[in-house]
Design a protein around this motif. Structure first.
Motif, PDB file in Angstrom:
ATOM      1  N   ARG A  27       0.807  -1.216   0.000  1.00  0.00           N
ATOM      2  CA  ARG A  27       0.000   0.000   0.000  1.00  0.00           C
ATOM      3  C   ARG A  27       0.842   1.268   0.000  1.00  0.00           C
ATOM      4  O   ARG A  27       0.296   2.363   0.049  1.00  0.00           O
ATOM      5  N   ASN A  75     -12.674  -1.476  -4.322  1.00  0.00           N
ATOM      6  CA  ASN A  75     -13.558  -2.406  -3.618  1.00  0.00           C
ATOM      7  C   ASN A  75     -13.073  -3.847  -3.776  1.00  0.00           C
ATOM      8  O   ASN A  75     -13.134  -4.635  -2.840  1.00  0.00           O
ATOM      9  N   ALA A  78     -10.088  -4.404  -1.542  1.00  0.00           N
ATOM     10  CA  ALA A  78     -10.497  -4.502  -0.141  1.00  0.00           C
ATOM     11  C   ALA A  78     -11.193  -5.830   0.157  1.00  0.00           C
ATOM     12  O   ALA A  78     -10.957  -6.445   1.195  1.00  0.00           O
ATOM     13  N   GLU A 118     -12.045   7.315   1.069  1.00  0.00           N
ATOM     14  CA  GLU A 118     -11.826   5.875   1.256  1.00  0.00           C
ATOM     15  C   GLU A 118     -10.428   5.477   0.790  1.00  0.00           C
ATOM     16  O   GLU A 118      -9.762   4.657   1.419  1.00  0.00           O
ATOM     17  N   THR A 119      -9.982   6.065  -0.308  1.00  0.00           N
ATOM     18  CA  THR A 119      -8.649   5.777  -0.840  1.00  0.00           C
ATOM     19  C   THR A 119      -7.574   6.265   0.131  1.00  0.00           C
ATOM     20  O   THR A 119      -6.624   5.547   0.435  1.00  0.00           O
ATOM     21  N   ARG A 122      -7.416   3.838   3.038  1.00  0.00           N
ATOM     22  CA  ARG A 122      -6.786   2.551   2.707  1.00  0.00           C
ATOM     23  C   ARG A 122      -5.268   2.665   2.653  1.00  0.00           C
ATOM     24  O   ARG A 122      -4.562   1.770   3.088  1.00  0.00           O
TER      25      ARG A 122
END
Length: 162
Positions: A27, A75, A78, A118-119, A122
């Motif tokens: 990540r 998505n 995840a 959301e990005t 993450r």
């Protein structure tokens, strides 16, 4: 009857470190340094959208497609812990939602703002909701490309070409 007492030892799992991959690909594939809060900057600058010409053109003329692909790709990462083999469907529900909000209300940026948050979550990227809203509203094409490129780095860290 003899009673034996058993001692229970609790052990703590090691915490992930920068080089570890947890639940998917890397990540932080660009190796950006973390600040004191464990956050980092985006791997690519907001104005770096022109470095990815194809995605930039789609983001300018068909932002709903790029948004839908970004949403589906993140998505999938995840949920499955691996890149979407389709690279994100062109006409997903997120794509249509963005298209309708943009066409009738000029508010597709709201979905982009949510996806940007959301990005950031993450990937442990510094920022907040206000910045997400301003970026999505004022620089919607660059926002879409920046999010796409961040997702792409994790996808490429799996060692497969996407």
């Amino acid at each position: 009857m003899a009673y034996q007492q058993q001692q229970h030892y609790q052990t703590q799992q090691p915490m992930p470190t920068m080089g570890m991959q947890v639940g998917g690909g890397n990540r932080n594939a660009a190796g950006k340094p973390l600040d004191s809060n464990g956050k980092r900057e985006w791997s690519h600058g907001l104005c770096g959208c022109f470095e990815e010409c194809g995605t930039c053109c789609y983001a300018c003329w068909c932002p709903c497609i790029v948004h839908g692909k970004n949403k589906q790709r993140i998505n999938h990462l995840a949920a499955k812990g691996s890149p979407d083999p389709d690279g994100g469907a062109c006409c997903s529900g997120s794509c249509w939602g963005h298209c309708l909000l943009t066409s009738f209300l000029g508010a597709g940026w709201i979905l982009q703002c949510i996806n940007r948050g959301e990005t950031r979550g993450r990937y442990g990227i510094e920022g907040g909701g206000c910045g997400d809203c301003c970026t999505s509203l004022c620089c919607h094409s660059c926002d879409l490309v920046q999010v796409s490129r961040e997702i792409e780095l994790e996808e490429k860290s799996f060692g497969q070409r996407y």
